[in-house]
Write a protein that holds these residues in place. Structure first.
Motif, PDB file in Angstrom:
ATOM      1  N   ILE A  27       4.978  18.481   4.103  1.00 51.24           N
ATOM      2  CA  ILE A  27       3.901  17.633   4.625  1.00 51.24           C
ATOM      3  C   ILE A  27       4.459  16.286   5.075  1.00 51.24           C
ATOM      4  CG2 ILE A  27       1.823  16.331   3.974  1.00 51.24           C
ATOM      5  CD1 ILE A  27       1.145  18.579   2.055  1.00 51.24           C
ATOM      6  N   THR A  32       7.191   7.521   5.341  1.00 50.65           N
ATOM      7  CA  THR A  32       8.101   6.460   4.872  1.00 50.65           C
ATOM      8  C   THR A  32       9.064   6.943   3.786  1.00 50.65           C
ATOM      9  OG1 THR A  32       6.521   5.683   3.230  1.00 50.65           O
ATOM     10  CG2 THR A  32       6.454   4.607   5.388  1.00 50.65           C
ATOM     11  N   THR A 109       0.784   6.063   2.795  1.00 51.91           N
ATOM     12  CA  THR A 109      -0.558   6.473   2.380  1.00 51.91           C
ATOM     13  C   THR A 109      -0.618   6.626   0.863  1.00 51.91           C
ATOM     14  OG1 THR A 109      -0.001   8.819   2.517  1.00 51.91           O
ATOM     15  CG2 THR A 109      -0.803   7.772   4.547  1.00 51.91           C
TER      16      THR A 109
END
Ligand SMILES: Cc1cc2nc3c(=O)[nH]c(=O)nc-3n(C[C@H](O)[C@H](O)[C@H](O)COP(=O)(O)OP(=O)(O)OC[C@H]3O[C@@H](n4cnc5c(N)ncnc54)[C@H](O)[C@@H]3O)c2cc1C
Length: 325
Positions: A27, A32, A109
């Protein structure tokens, strides 16, 4: 240099799950952590599945029960700055504000933050360590100044995320979807310690996606805070830290959750500290006693003994500080 891989941007949950079911798929959320791992050959990927276009994974909303639902693609900046999180779930807002640098918080996220890979320099470096399928932990007898003092068992990583201990302290749960359907896991059980599986950091199967994080209703009596000690003021991971979520009845502690960061392979709940403060009023004396409880069972490695007094000091100071909020 990045290795070669196929890149797909999934347009639906079903499409994402289908791609993730193929061998070697990973995924991609903000990228980052993932891209650094691929570039440094920590692991390989045949297919990168971007979930960035899955709209239902974005945003923060109230739940029907009065709690909060944070979509997995909500950026760390959005979590840090959300007014409801700031007011009712201060520990999470503070922890998110302590993550990395502004650029990384804008791109990274919350889903990626709780799923990120450990920062052990042997694991991240060119060492075929136990976690990568090798037969030894190089930190055990090596440069272990940033490694764990609790929960080490063959592998001595520390869990790197600041938001995870805050979420455990708040009693949050994680919603997961995959080819076998949906499931919900308490944050407290989401991360996997090395004595359960030395090659896994979370309970996720390769085809599973974290879709959202659910925060339960916050009691008006809740005070919460996050304290992180790091080697320098610019971006850095925790050397030691603590997430506190304490419900007060007047000055008495009615309920407490105390979770350490930077000292164990998973967010480390200290039932010892919780027990030592529950039903009591926190003063300097009690904070010092609770801090002694905090370090019971801590085991120093060759170069990280400094973490034990550091943690004791952090607990003592933060228990006093939270009474003043
Ligand atoms: C220089 C630097 C300093 C940092 N300092 C800190 C720090 O102080 N504190 C801290 O907490 N973090 C720190 N981080 C980590 C950073 O916060 C994470 O890289 C970031 O949160 C990951 O989010 P992302 O969306 O970019 O995830 P990605 O890089 O896209 O993914 C990270 C991992 O999670 C998986 N993943 C992502 N989203 C999902 C999902 N929804 N479901 C299942 N799996 C998923 C990916 O496959 C990948 O393995 C630092 C990172 C860097 C590079």
């Amino acid at each position: 240099m990045l290795p070669n891989f196929t890149y797909v941007r999934a347009r639906s949950e079903k499409e994402a799950i289908k791609h993730l079911a193929s061998e070697g798929a990973r995924i991609h959320a903000g990228g980052t952590d993932l891209l650094g791992c691929l570039r440094d050959r920590v692991f390989n990927a045949k297919k990168i599945v971007s979930i960035s276009k899955l709209d239902f994974l974005h945003g923060i909303r109230k739940t029907a029960e009065g709690g909060l639902r944070i979509g997995a693609l909500t950026t760390i900046t959005e979590v840090a700055q959300n007014p409801i999180i700031r007011n009712r779930y201060n520990v999470l807002s503070q922890a998110a504000s302590e993550v990395a640098s502004p650029q990384l918080r804008n791109q990274g996220t919350i889903g990626g933050n709780i799923c990120q890979k450990p920062r052990c320099w042997y694991y991240r470096g060119e060492f075929h360590c136990l976690r990568k399928g090798g037969d030894q932990c190089f930190a055990a007898e090596g440069e272990n100044q940033f490694h764990c003092i609790f929960g080490g068992d063959m592998c001595y990583i520390v869990h790197p995320s600041d938001t995870s201990p805050a979420l455990v302290a708040l009693g949050a749960s994680v919603r997961i979807t995959g080819k076998r359907g949906n499931r919900t896991v308490l944050m407290e059980h989401f991360h996997v310690p090395p004595d359960k599986d030395v090659q896994k950091e979370t309970v996720l199967e390769p085809d599973e996606i974290v879709t959202e994080i659910i925060l339960p209703v916050a009691s008006p009596a809740l005070k919460s805070s996050y304290r992180k000690v790091r080697a320098r003021r610019s971006w850095d991971f925790a050397l030691a830290g603590v997430a506190l979520a304490i419900e007060f009845d007047g000055t008495t502690v009615a309920k407490a959750k105390v979770v350490f960061s930077g000292v164990a392979p998973v967010p480390w709940r200290s039932k010892e500290v919780e027990k030592s403060i529950t039903g009591k009023t926190i003063d300097a004396n009690l904070a010092a006693k609770a801090a002694e409880e905090a370090i019971k069972g801590a085991e120093a490695m060759g170069k990280n003994a400094y973490k034990i007094p550091l943690l004791r000091g952090v607990i003592e100071e933060e228990l006093i500080a939270i009474t003043k909020l």
